[in-house]
Design a protein around this motif. Structure first.
Motif, short mmCIF file in Angstrom:
data_model
loop_
_atom_site.label_atom_id
_atom_site.label_comp_id
_atom_site.label_asym_id
_atom_site.label_seq_id
_atom_site.Cartn_x
_atom_site.Cartn_y
_atom_site.Cartn_z
N ARG A 1 -47.51 13.48 -13.59
CA ARG A 1 -48.56 14.28 -14.12
C ARG A 1 -48.71 14.49 -15.46
O ARG A 1 -49.69 14.18 -16.01
CB ARG A 1 -48.38 15.54 -13.21
CG ARG A 1 -48.74 15.49 -11.58
CD ARG A 1 -48.53 16.97 -11.14
NE ARG A 1 -48.86 16.89 -9.65
CZ ARG A 1 -48.63 17.69 -9.04
NH1 ARG A 1 -48.25 19.04 -9.26
NH2 ARG A 1 -48.93 17.67 -7.69
N PHE B 1 -51.67 13.07 -18.12
CA PHE B 1 -52.25 13.78 -19.13
C PHE B 1 -52.12 13.43 -20.67
O PHE B 1 -53.21 13.39 -21.22
CB PHE B 1 -52.07 15.27 -18.63
CG PHE B 1 -52.73 16.51 -19.40
CD1 PHE B 1 -54.10 16.85 -18.83
CD2 PHE B 1 -52.61 16.96 -20.75
CE1 PHE B 1 -54.81 17.62 -19.47
CE2 PHE B 1 -53.31 17.89 -21.23
CZ PHE B 1 -54.55 18.05 -20.65
N THR B 2 -50.97 13.32 -20.92
CA THR B 2 -50.73 13.16 -22.41
C THR B 2 -51.33 11.70 -22.77
O THR B 2 -51.83 11.62 -23.83
CB THR B 2 -49.13 12.92 -22.54
OG1 THR B 2 -48.44 14.41 -22.05
CG2 THR B 2 -48.95 12.86 -24.25
N THR C 1 -60.35 15.28 -20.76
CA THR C 1 -59.23 14.90 -20.10
C THR C 1 -58.80 16.13 -19.01
O THR C 1 -58.89 15.94 -17.82
CB THR C 1 -57.97 15.06 -20.98
OG1 THR C 1 -58.05 13.99 -22.01
CG2 THR C 1 -56.70 14.83 -20.02
N ALA C 2 -59.10 17.38 -19.54
CA ALA C 2 -59.16 18.60 -18.58
C ALA C 2 -60.35 18.44 -17.42
O ALA C 2 -60.17 18.62 -16.34
CB ALA C 2 -59.38 19.82 -19.14
N PHE D 1 -59.02 15.65 -14.77
CA PHE D 1 -58.13 16.14 -13.89
C PHE D 1 -58.85 17.26 -12.97
O PHE D 1 -58.07 17.29 -11.70
CB PHE D 1 -56.84 16.84 -14.82
CG PHE D 1 -55.87 15.62 -15.20
CD1 PHE D 1 -54.68 15.52 -14.38
CD2 PHE D 1 -56.19 14.96 -16.01
CE1 PHE D 1 -53.80 14.61 -14.85
CE2 PHE D 1 -55.19 13.84 -16.62
CZ PHE D 1 -54.04 13.72 -15.95
#
Length: 203
Positions: free
Chosen positions: A92, A96-97, A126-127, A130
């Motif tokens: 996860r 994300f990174t 990105t947020a 997700f």
């Protein structure tokens, strides 16, 4: 002739890396290991209650074989939980990174400048992505996507601004150190020329 022209054609020159951008691969690896550490430690802390239950069961029986079986089962389950938590956490945070810094470097390359808006855009996108892939209904995912976009931008703006300010301060310090080094080199060169001139006059 064509082969000769192809051989003599210069190789493409890679575009210089903009100041402030980070290495995508290095940050992704760091994110994976950080996620593994966090996920494993979280599961290890959550298994404390399970250990208490096993301790109660061990105290309620006097059979050595049964005690050994309970301890072995508890250790196996704890190992599986910690391993699963480490893998899930690493995947996860690594994803994300990778997405965040990949988008950040892509925006910096396309715009030709690395500023706080690249960090805000990468964090928001990105947020939002997700939030979209989280389980739930379509309405729930749309809500998470919008909320993630806003929170990502709001959270990344001060962090990006602080990060760029620290880079500017570091670059100013390096520039000042290089200027002092150049001045020392000039002074040492002048001193050496004066010494040679004095030795020639003495001769």
């Amino acid at each position: 002739m064509e082969a000769t022209d192809a051989a003599e054609s210069p190789a493409p020159i890679a575009s210089p890396k903009l100041a402030g951008t980070v290495n995508w691969g290095t940050t992704t690896v760091i994110g994976i290991f950080a996620g593994m550490l966090y996920g494993g430690s979280k599961e290890a802390a959550a298994s404390v209650s399970k250990d208490a239950e096993v301790t109660l069961k061990l105290g309620s029986t006097e059979d050595k074989r049964e005690q050994y079986r309970l301890m072995r089962d508890a250790m196996e389950k704890q190992f599986i939980r910690v391993t699963r938590g480490s893998i899930v956490g690493g995947v996860r945070l690594g994803m994300f990174t990778a997405a965040f810094y990949g988008l950040q470097n892509l925006l910096a390359e396309q715009r030709g400048v690395h500023d706080v808006f690249n960090v805000v855009g990468a964090g928001s996108a990105t947020a939002s992505a997700f939030g979209l892939i989280l389980p739930g209904s379509l309405r729930w995912r749309a809500r998470n996507m919008m909320l993630g976009s806003v929170l990502g931008a709001a959270f990344c703006f001060p962090l990006g601004w602080l990060h760029l300010k620290l880079i500017e301060k570091a670059n100013e310090g390096n520039q000042a150190a290089n200027e002092n080094l150049d001045k020392r080199d000039i002074k040492s060169g002048v001193s050496a020329a004066i010494e040679r001139l004095e030795s020639n006059l003495h001769k």
